[in-house]
Design a protein around this motif. Structure first.
Motif, PDB file in Angstrom:
ATOM      1  N   GLU A 606       3.824 -29.281 -21.529  1.00  0.00           N
ATOM      2  CA  GLU A 606       3.297 -28.622 -22.720  1.00  0.00           C
ATOM      3  C   GLU A 606       1.914 -28.026 -22.481  1.00  0.00           C
ATOM      4  O   GLU A 606       1.480 -27.145 -23.235  1.00  0.00           O
ATOM      5  CB  GLU A 606       3.249 -29.606 -23.885  1.00  0.00           C
ATOM      6  N   LEU A 607       1.206 -28.473 -21.426  1.00  0.00           N
ATOM      7  CA  LEU A 607      -0.106 -27.900 -21.129  1.00  0.00           C
ATOM      8  C   LEU A 607      -0.009 -26.457 -20.647  1.00  0.00           C
ATOM      9  O   LEU A 607      -1.027 -25.759 -20.574  1.00  0.00           O
ATOM     10  CB  LEU A 607      -0.834 -28.744 -20.079  1.00  0.00           C
ATOM     11  N   SER A 608       1.196 -26.013 -20.281  1.00  0.00           N
ATOM     12  CA  SER A 608       1.377 -24.618 -19.880  1.00  0.00           C
ATOM     13  C   SER A 608       1.748 -23.725 -21.054  1.00  0.00           C
ATOM     14  O   SER A 608       1.882 -22.513 -20.892  1.00  0.00           O
ATOM     15  CB  SER A 608       2.475 -24.517 -18.802  1.00  0.00           C
ATOM     16  N   THR A 609       1.918 -24.329 -22.207  1.00  0.00           N
ATOM     17  CA  THR A 609       2.226 -23.533 -23.395  1.00  0.00           C
ATOM     18  C   THR A 609       0.960 -22.906 -23.932  1.00  0.00           C
ATOM     19  O   THR A 609      -0.156 -23.362 -23.668  1.00  0.00           O
ATOM     20  CB  THR A 609       2.876 -24.401 -24.473  1.00  0.00           C
ATOM     21  N   GLU A 610       1.134 -21.853 -24.695  1.00  0.00           N
ATOM     22  CA  GLU A 610      -0.019 -21.091 -25.184  1.00  0.00           C
ATOM     23  C   GLU A 610      -0.940 -21.932 -26.050  1.00  0.00           C
ATOM     24  O   GLU A 610      -2.164 -21.766 -26.019  1.00  0.00           O
ATOM     25  CB  GLU A 610       0.488 -19.875 -25.970  1.00  0.00           C
TER      26      GLU A 610
END
Length: 748
Positions: A606-610
């Motif tokens: 989820e850390l790669s989500t906007e």
């Protein structure tokens, strides 16, 4: 040597039968040192003469008497094959124009005497009869050295000592008498007398680049321990000593040349002839220094009249002397001022010390490197082969006993566990680290504290994790990193501490009792920045529990280590010199690796989500080779394609990414560990890169980075040992060679 002293008097008798230049040696004896009983000279030694009349030797005519008389005596000693070896003001006697001494009267008819000087005290004198050429093999190592303040450079360096060494001593004496100041050795101890003597010699010779390498190569001493290398932060080969505060420092004179003795205008003043004499005598290389006879010829001094047979001595004694005196009068060696005029000392240099020497503090790794090497050498390829051939952990215990790790596992009961081996390895590392730190002073002590702070962060996160999971203190103690232990941990680890009862005490200990308190407090403020009640008024301990229980501990750990790394980098840069260069490079690469680690590990999460990019980007350090352009590009990535595009300008990191791409692709497909067995993670490759980087830190000297590199390499070695132990337990020893990272492996 008593045998030498017995022969000395016989040789003195041959070259000075009337005792015009030397006393007679009546007896010699030994009482710990060699002593001589000499005839009484009716005069005053130059040290007392100067103290009685401080301006007496400002008159260049008096300096001339000393220079001429001592050089005459030294030329006779050279002729006799004798080195006085202790020439100083105390051993030179000023004799006024008085009747002859009793010894001189017994030696022959009375001769009218003028004011002169005599050389006395031959208890340190040496001679040589052991080589085809005189003094070829004799050195100060055989004993008998006189006062270090006047000793020649070759004497301090353990090189052969010849009569030319006495010429050096005379030059230092003349400098002292004329300047009215004492040798630099009056400010030092016996321990560092040699180093100060060499610094004084460099100053008088004007050698701003330190001891010439050609001379250092001849010295039998271990010059690496007593001189700075030419590429050190201080320029040239300077002598090293440990000062009163225990700090290793290089000694550099504050002034070079004869200006400090004669004044800046000496080449065009009355001191010119004295300056020329001193320049000729003060040659650092003893082999190139003129003999007393050569120096007399250069200065126009009359030579000593050789002893004649008794029958012809009376008829011919006066004629050569008159001729020499006329020659000297026609060409004076030292310009003599008018009787009423007295030259003044250089005002800015009258500070009571002949050569002012400054100590340049250098927490040097010459000493620290030897300590590190003595504590524990790294495992060799042969050691790794021996460990890899073990079938059980008991076999590993025996194999490690044959290495520098020794018997550190001997008290551990059987059966032995992998965790026990790792724990004892870290405890040994911590003990050695604390031993090294105990030898340091500031700023190296603070540098060592920074190394330990990283492990304190690991321990803090472990304690918080244990508190959230209701772990007992005994369970937490097993996971504590010994390098990161701090005083407050004793309270937390005690059986009476209620780790489930809240975070009030934990908060107080972290923020008050540890050096990482500022990092921790800043993190808590940032974590709750959106709450109005926080503001800038500070954080109440009652609010800590709510914040910590909501935060991802891995993000907290990364944030704290980012703050530590930035603080550590700023401290190293403030030190300047090689420390800033070496540590700056290592910490910049470590910052880049952290950026890559955060980026790669955030992929497919989820850390790669906007919505979470801001949280991820806040973990990037604000320095490094990727900063700022590379970090700015990576802050926008969300998949492997964009990561590769961002790393395109950075060939080294792009290659690293391509090597691990398969590992993350297999994780993304969810195929499990079997699919990733043949690939390496970014952590594995970074470990290998770091080992090479830390090894290179040992290629340079005089910087703090050697301590940091040593700790990091030892940690990698412990990871290697743990990995081998795990492979032994799992009976998969064929994977050992492909995974461990050898330390200081042989280079082809």
């Amino acid at each position: 040597m008593l045998a030498d002293l017995v022969v000395v008097d016989k040789r003195l008798q041959k070259v000075d039968p009337k005792r015009l230049y030397f006393p007679q040696l009546h007896d010699v004896f030994f009482d710990g040192l060699g002593f001589t009983v000499e005839s009484l000279i009716d005069g005053i030694d130059l040290h007392y003469k100067r103290d009685a009349d401080p301006e007496f030797f400002l008159d260049l005519r008096n300096i001339r008497v000393v220079a001429e008389g001592v050089l005459l005596g030294l030329s006779l000693l050279d002729q006799a094959g004798i080195v006085h070896n202790d020439l100083k003001p105390d051993n030179i006697v000023w004799v006024d124009a008085t009747p002859q001494s009793n010894d001189a009267k017994k030696a022959g008819p009375a001769v009218k005497q003028k004011t002169s000087v005599r050389i006395i005290d031959f208890n340190c004198a040496r001679l040589d009869q052991r080589g085809p050429s005189l003094y070829e093999h004799w050195s100060v190592a055989e004993g008998g050295v006189g006062c270090r303040a006047y000793s020649s450079p070759e004497m301090a360096l353990g090189l052969p000592v010849t009569p030319r060494s006495d010429v050096w001593s005379l030059a230092v004496v003349l400098c002292e008498l004329y300047s009215g100041r004492s040798s630099s050795l009056c400010l030092c101890t016996d321990v560092d007398a040699v180093q100060v003597s060499l610094a004084q010699a460099l100053s008088l010779c004007g050698l701003t680049d330190g001891v010439p390498s050609s001379i250092m190569r001849k010295s039998p001493l271990d010059v690496r321990r007593i001189f700075t290398p030419a590429f050190s932060p201080v320029r040239g080969h300077l002598p090293l000593r440990v000062n009163a505060y225990g700090v290793l420092e290089a000694l550099r004179p504050t002034i070079f040349g004869l200006d400090q003795v004669l004044g800046e205008a000496w080449p065009t003043s009355d001191q010119k002839e004295l300056g020329n004499l001193l320049q000729s005598a003060l040659v650092f290389d003893g082999a190139l220094r003129p003999t007393a006879k050569q120096l007399m010829q250069r200065c126009g001094f009359p030579a000593a009249t050789p002893p004649k047979p008794e029958a012809s001595a009376k008829s011919k004694a006066e004629k050569p002397a008159v001729k020499s005196a006329a020659k000297f009068a026609a060409k004076p060696a030292l310009a003599v001022p008018k009787p009423a005029a007295k030259t003044e000392k250089p005002r800015e240099l009258v500070d009571g010390v002949l050569i002012r020497v400054s100590g340049i503090a250098m927490q040097l790794d010459i000493m620290a490197g030897d300590l590190v090497q003595a504590l524990c050498g790294f495992l060799s390829p042969e050691d790794y082969r021996r460990l890899a051939s073990c079938d059980t952990l008991e076999d590993m215990r025996s194999a490690l006993e044959e290495t520098d790790y020794g018997t550190f596992l001997q008290d551990e009961p059987s059966p032995l566990f992998v965790g026990t081996i790792g724990k004892k390895c870290y405890e040994k590392l911590a003990d050695e680290f604390r031993y090294l730190k105990a030898q340091t002073v500031e700023p190296l002590t603070t540098f060592m504290d920074f190394i330990a702070r990283e492990k304190m962060i690991d321990n803090v996160i472990m304690i918080i994790q244990g508190a959230l999971n209701n772990k007992a203190p005994a369970e937490l103690a097993e996971k504590v990193h010994p390098l990161g232990v701090f005083e407050g941990m004793k309270v937390i680890m005690s059986e009476t501490f209620d780790v489930q009862g809240g975070f009030d005490d934990v908060y107080r200990i972290f923020l008050v009792d540890t050096p990482i308190g500022p990092y921790f407090e800043e993190y808590l403020k940032n974590a709750d920045r959106d709450k109005d009640e926080m503001g800038r008024a500070g954080l109440e301990s009652s609010e800590v529990s709510g914040i910590l229980t909501k935060q991802d501990l891995e993000i907290m750990k990364a944030t704290l280590k980012k703050a530590w790394l930035e603080d550590f980098h700023g401290f190293c840069m403030s030190q300047g010199g090689t420390t800033a260069e070496v540590m700056g490079n290592m910490l910049k690469q470590e910052a880049d690796f952290r950026v890559l680690l955060v980026t790669m590990n955030a992929l497919n999460t989820e850390l790669s989500t906007e919505t979470k990019l801001k949280t991820r980007n806040s973990l990037y350090p604000n320095f490094g080779y990727l900063y700022p352009e590379g970090v700015h590009s990576l802050s926008k990535v969300w998949n492997d394609t964009t990561v590769r595009a961002a790393l395109e300008p950075y060939g080294k990191y792009l290659q690293l990414f391509d090597q691990v791409k398969e590992f993350y692709d297999s994780e993304k497909s969810g195929e499990g560990k079997s699919a990733t067995a043949g690939f390496q993670s970014i952590e594995d490759l970074i470990y290998a890169e770091n080992v090479h980087m830390f090894e290179m830190a040992f290629e340079q000297q005089y910087h703090f980075g050697v301590f940091y590199a040593w700790v990091k390499l030892r940690e990698q070695e412990i990871r290697n040992i743990r990995w081998i132990a795990n492979m032994v337990i799992l009976n998969t020893k064929d994977h050992i060679d492909n995974t461990i990272v050898p330390i200081f492996a042989p280079r082809m």
